[in-house]
Design an enzyme around this catalytic site. Structure first.
Site, PDB file in Angstrom:
ATOM      1  N   ASP A 136      10.342  38.786 -28.373  1.00  0.00           N
ATOM      2  CA  ASP A 136      11.241  38.337 -27.312  1.00  0.00           C
ATOM      3  C   ASP A 136      11.924  39.547 -26.681  1.00  0.00           C
ATOM      4  O   ASP A 136      12.394  40.439 -27.387  1.00  0.00           O
ATOM      5  CB  ASP A 136      12.283  37.369 -27.870  1.00  0.00           C
ATOM      6  CG  ASP A 136      12.984  36.583 -26.770  1.00  0.00           C
ATOM      7  OD1 ASP A 136      12.355  36.355 -25.711  1.00  0.00           O
ATOM      8  OD2 ASP A 136      14.157  36.207 -26.952  1.00  0.00           O
ATOM      9  N   HIS A 143      21.581  38.804 -17.184  1.00  0.00           N
ATOM     10  CA  HIS A 143      21.927  38.292 -18.513  1.00  0.00           C
ATOM     11  C   HIS A 143      22.507  39.422 -19.378  1.00  0.00           C
ATOM     12  O   HIS A 143      23.540  39.239 -20.029  1.00  0.00           O
ATOM     13  CB  HIS A 143      20.690  37.685 -19.178  1.00  0.00           C
ATOM     14  CG  HIS A 143      20.911  37.281 -20.604  1.00  0.00           C
ATOM     15  ND1 HIS A 143      21.714  36.226 -20.965  1.00  0.00           N
ATOM     16  CD2 HIS A 143      20.445  37.815 -21.772  1.00  0.00           C
ATOM     17  CE1 HIS A 143      21.725  36.110 -22.293  1.00  0.00           C
ATOM     18  NE2 HIS A 143      20.962  37.065 -22.806  1.00  0.00           N
ATOM     19  N   GLU A 208      18.436  29.207 -24.645  1.00  0.00           N
ATOM     20  CA  GLU A 208      18.182  30.301 -23.709  1.00  0.00           C
ATOM     21  C   GLU A 208      16.984  29.907 -22.856  1.00  0.00           C
ATOM     22  O   GLU A 208      15.919  29.578 -23.383  1.00  0.00           O
ATOM     23  CB  GLU A 208      17.890  31.617 -24.457  1.00  0.00           C
ATOM     24  CG  GLU A 208      19.111  32.181 -25.164  1.00  0.00           C
ATOM     25  CD  GLU A 208      18.896  33.590 -25.732  1.00  0.00           C
ATOM     26  OE1 GLU A 208      17.724  33.990 -25.918  1.00  0.00           O
ATOM     27  OE2 GLU A 208      19.903  34.285 -25.975  1.00  0.00           O
ATOM     28  N   GLU A 210      13.939  30.723 -20.835  1.00  0.00           N
ATOM     29  CA  GLU A 210      13.062  31.900 -20.744  1.00  0.00           C
ATOM     30  C   GLU A 210      11.685  31.509 -20.208  1.00  0.00           C
ATOM     31  O   GLU A 210      11.269  30.353 -20.290  1.00  0.00           O
ATOM     32  CB  GLU A 210      12.877  32.545 -22.123  1.00  0.00           C
ATOM     33  CG  GLU A 210      14.195  32.945 -22.781  1.00  0.00           C
ATOM     34  CD  GLU A 210      14.028  33.944 -23.912  1.00  0.00           C
ATOM     35  OE1 GLU A 210      12.926  34.533 -24.045  1.00  0.00           O
ATOM     36  OE2 GLU A 210      15.002  34.147 -24.656  1.00  0.00           O
ATOM     37  N   ASP A 242      14.677  29.819 -26.435  1.00  0.00           N
ATOM     38  CA  ASP A 242      14.980  30.670 -27.593  1.00  0.00           C
ATOM     39  C   ASP A 242      16.334  30.227 -28.161  1.00  0.00           C
ATOM     40  O   ASP A 242      17.370  30.812 -27.867  1.00  0.00           O
ATOM     41  CB  ASP A 242      15.009  32.135 -27.145  1.00  0.00           C
ATOM     42  CG  ASP A 242      15.336  33.092 -28.279  1.00  0.00           C
ATOM     43  OD1 ASP A 242      15.101  32.736 -29.444  1.00  0.00           O
ATOM     44  OD2 ASP A 242      15.831  34.195 -27.994  1.00  0.00           O
ATOM     45  N   ARG A 246      25.067  31.606 -31.926  1.00  0.00           N
ATOM     46  CA  ARG A 246      25.859  32.762 -31.482  1.00  0.00           C
ATOM     47  C   ARG A 246      26.816  33.282 -32.539  1.00  0.00           C
ATOM     48  O   ARG A 246      27.134  34.463 -32.568  1.00  0.00           O
ATOM     49  CB  ARG A 246      26.651  32.387 -30.214  1.00  0.00           C
ATOM     50  CG  ARG A 246      25.796  31.926 -29.042  1.00  0.00           C
ATOM     51  CD  ARG A 246      24.814  32.981 -28.614  1.00  0.00           C
ATOM     52  NE  ARG A 246      24.036  32.545 -27.452  1.00  0.00           N
ATOM     53  CZ  ARG A 246      22.953  33.183 -27.019  1.00  0.00           C
ATOM     54  NH1 ARG A 246      22.513  34.267 -27.645  1.00  0.00           N
ATOM     55  NH2 ARG A 246      22.292  32.733 -25.966  1.00  0.00           N
ATOM     56  N   GLN A 249      24.738  35.203 -34.977  1.00  0.00           N
ATOM     57  CA  GLN A 249      24.279  36.407 -34.278  1.00  0.00           C
ATOM     58  C   GLN A 249      25.376  37.476 -34.211  1.00  0.00           C
ATOM     59  O   GLN A 249      25.129  38.656 -34.470  1.00  0.00           O
ATOM     60  CB  GLN A 249      23.835  36.015 -32.859  1.00  0.00           C
ATOM     61  CG  GLN A 249      23.184  37.139 -32.062  1.00  0.00           C
ATOM     62  CD  GLN A 249      22.729  36.652 -30.673  1.00  0.00           C
ATOM     63  OE1 GLN A 249      22.864  35.478 -30.324  1.00  0.00           O
ATOM     64  NE2 GLN A 249      22.179  37.564 -29.884  1.00  0.00           N
ATOM     65  N   LYS A 262      18.181  33.576 -34.706  1.00  0.00           N
ATOM     66  CA  LYS A 262      17.145  33.123 -33.783  1.00  0.00           C
ATOM     67  C   LYS A 262      15.872  32.664 -34.469  1.00  0.00           C
ATOM     68  O   LYS A 262      15.062  31.977 -33.859  1.00  0.00           O
ATOM     69  CB  LYS A 262      16.820  34.247 -32.797  1.00  0.00           C
ATOM     70  CG  LYS A 262      17.983  34.500 -31.836  1.00  0.00           C
ATOM     71  CD  LYS A 262      17.695  35.609 -30.872  1.00  0.00           C
ATOM     72  CE  LYS A 262      18.827  35.816 -29.898  1.00  0.00           C
ATOM     73  NZ  LYS A 262      18.690  35.042 -28.657  1.00  0.00           N
ATOM     74  N   THR A 266      12.108  28.283 -32.096  1.00  0.00           N
ATOM     75  CA  THR A 266      11.850  28.641 -30.697  1.00  0.00           C
ATOM     76  C   THR A 266      10.935  27.551 -30.170  1.00  0.00           C
ATOM     77  O   THR A 266       9.950  27.219 -30.841  1.00  0.00           O
ATOM     78  CB  THR A 266      11.117  29.998 -30.588  1.00  0.00           C
ATOM     79  OG1 THR A 266      11.855  30.984 -31.300  1.00  0.00           O
ATOM     80  CG2 THR A 266      10.930  30.429 -29.130  1.00  0.00           C
ATOM     81  N   THR A 369      16.413  35.683 -21.912  1.00  0.00           N
ATOM     82  CA  THR A 369      17.154  34.736 -21.082  1.00  0.00           C
ATOM     83  C   THR A 369      17.116  35.176 -19.632  1.00  0.00           C
ATOM     84  O   THR A 369      17.425  36.319 -19.315  1.00  0.00           O
ATOM     85  CB  THR A 369      18.629  34.678 -21.523  1.00  0.00           C
ATOM     86  OG1 THR A 369      18.672  34.475 -22.920  1.00  0.00           O
ATOM     87  CG2 THR A 369      19.367  33.560 -20.799  1.00  0.00           C
ATOM     88  N   GLU A 383      26.874  32.262 -21.520  1.00  0.00           N
ATOM     89  CA  GLU A 383      27.329  32.772 -20.223  1.00  0.00           C
ATOM     90  C   GLU A 383      28.107  31.710 -19.448  1.00  0.00           C
ATOM     91  O   GLU A 383      29.113  32.004 -18.819  1.00  0.00           O
ATOM     92  CB  GLU A 383      26.121  33.243 -19.403  1.00  0.00           C
ATOM     93  CG  GLU A 383      25.418  34.438 -20.001  1.00  0.00           C
ATOM     94  CD  GLU A 383      24.023  34.632 -19.414  1.00  0.00           C
ATOM     95  OE1 GLU A 383      23.074  34.070 -20.004  1.00  0.00           O
ATOM     96  OE2 GLU A 383      23.894  35.295 -18.384  1.00  0.00           O
TER      97      GLU A 383
HETATM   98 MN    MN Z   1      15.980  35.275 -26.124  1.00  0.00          MN
END
Ligand code: MN
Length: 454
Positions: A136, A143, A208, A210, A242, A246, A249, A262, A266, A369, A383
């Protein structure tokens, strides 16, 4: 170089499959995306979507109408996954596309293929390929800037960003096909102002938006793919979500990047829109500011500045449990364009292989993203809600900062351009399930708003 426009893209072309000719259809005859499906009792088979039908390529190869595209192509169509088709390369892909287009076009004899058409409503869709590796990237400068600003307001973009495509090695074993549920991950997070971390269900689960890409023939270990040849190694694109925790992360990502935040899931869409089908929807590479560095030769040489980009619109919708009960439609949270990516798919392939790393047929890549410059073109809740500081109001009267159990995220994608037929990527769905219990008989740590809690 990007593939050219040919008679298979002619907007006047129509199919004898009536549903393919509706203006809003994702899968008109100009598209012909590949997937893997099964029907009751049968094993997985390679198919092509046309309108509201799937054309069974395995069956078609057995019947004979694919004989003139060559034995290797015909054999690849009889595999239970798309890796063998992906390994064939652009010349064979083009021949197969032209043959399928001819067979499904108005004016050709439906009796040759009619018996190999299955209603989409009657099939189960599977992962399109056996994915050996998944990488990824982080190719959207908007982003990267938005996320950087949340953590480093004074210098949001790290100094390497405009020089080197940033990426991480994802987890192939947990790639799901759209429609499969996603289990909320457990993990370690450190609550704000706490000295020590806790272990429990993630409270900051995000999506996310993508663009995914499947690798074609790939390269030998030790032999990089030049940027100007990278298109030959791109089979096609899909939608990719994805899923990201958070809170996990934020605690784990330094110094080696994302890991368990993550790797739990997916989701990819079931249909792969080929680079051939995308030929009319190519556009310029990102317009760099005058002060930005030019790409180094391994990322710049041979990249077509006018057609290196791909113009796909990606959208994310949210459908909560309460919205479903109330009969409300999913609400759109994001609408972004892949022309806003700072790096092209070719540059990502060239960079990935620049150290000699080998890519293999069926490998999956994510763009990262996709976000754009405006407030309504943000590709993640991180975001949109500014890391939970600005809750989102939903038509059901609910609010969200991150995803709750029971929420369904639906990605959609399409390409539109004056003078050409619109094509779609279909949908990529995933519904969030509550975490598993930590131990038998004990609940996972409780979350506010959990719909399964009385
Ligand atoms: Mn991603």
């Amino acid at each position: 170089m990007p593939r050219g426009i040919d008679p298979t893209h002619d907007p006047r072309l129509s199919s004898w499959v009536p549903s393919a000719n509706q203006p809003s259809a994702d899968f008109p005859i100009q598209n012909l995306p590949y997937g893997v499906f099964s029907t009751g009792g049968g094993g997985p088979r390679v198919g092509v979507a046309i309108g509201d039908r799937v054309l069974d390529l395995h069956g078609l190869a057995e019947d004979g109408p694919l004989a003139d595209v060559g034995e290797a192509v015909s054999r690849a169509c009889r595999a239970p996954f798309l890796n063998d088709v992906m390994a064939l390369g652009p010349e064979s892909w083009g021949r197969l596309r032209r043959r399928l287009s001819a067979l499904l076009s108005d004016g050709s004899d439906p009796s040759l293929v009619e018996r190999r058409l299955v209603p989409l409503a009657d099939v189960a869709l599977h992962l399109p390929a056996r994915i050996g590796d998944y990488t990824d990237f982080y190719a959207s400068i908007y982003h990267a800037t938005n996320v950087g600003r949340l953590f480093r307001p004074e210098s949001p973009l790290l100094p390497n960003y405009k020089w080197v495509p940033i990426g991480y090695h994802g987890r192939a074993s947990s790639v799901l096909v759209g429609g499969e549920p996603v289990r909320r991950p457990l993990g370690q997070r450190r609550p704000p102002d706490a000295e020590v971390p806790v272990f429990g269900a993630s409270r900051m689960l995000d999506y996310e938006v993508e663009l995914g890409a499947f690798v074609g023939p790939g390269n030998e270990l030790g032999v990089p793919v030049p940027a100007g040849e990278a298109e030959e190694h791109l089979f096609g694109v899909c939608l990719l979500n994805d899923w990201s925790a958070r809170d996990i992360q934020a605690w784990e990502y330094q110094p080696l990047g994302p890991f368990l935040a993550k790797s739990f899931a997916t989701t990819v869409s079931p249909w792969i829109v080929t680079m051939d089908a995308l030929a009319p929807f190519r556009g310029p590479t990102f317009a760099r500011e005058a002060a930005d560095p030019a790409p180094l030769p391994h990322l710049g040489d041979g990249v077509d500045p006018l057609r290196g980009g791909i113009d796909v619109v990606l959208e994310a919708y949210l459908h909560t449990q309460k919205m479903r009960v109330q009969g409300l439609d999913p609400v759109r949270l994001s609408r972004v364009r892949t022309l806003d990516l700072y790096w092209t798919l070719s540059q990502l392939i060239a960079h990935h292989t620049s150290n000699g790393c080998n890519l293999r047929p069926g490998d999956l890549m994510g763009s990262g993203t996709v976000s754009g410059p405006s407030r309504d073109s943000l590709g993640s809740l991180l975001e949109i809600t500014r890391r939970g500081q600005e809750p989102l109001d939903l038509p059901s009267g609910e609010t969200r900062v991150f995803l709750e159990d029971g929420d369904e995220v639906i990605l959609r994608g399409y390409c539109e351009r004056e003078g050409f037929r619109r094509i779609g990527l279909g949908a990529c769905r995933g519904r969030v399930l509550a975490s598993v219990s930590l131990r038998r008989g004990s609940r996972a740590s409780h979350r506010a708003g959990d719909p399964t809690t009385p």
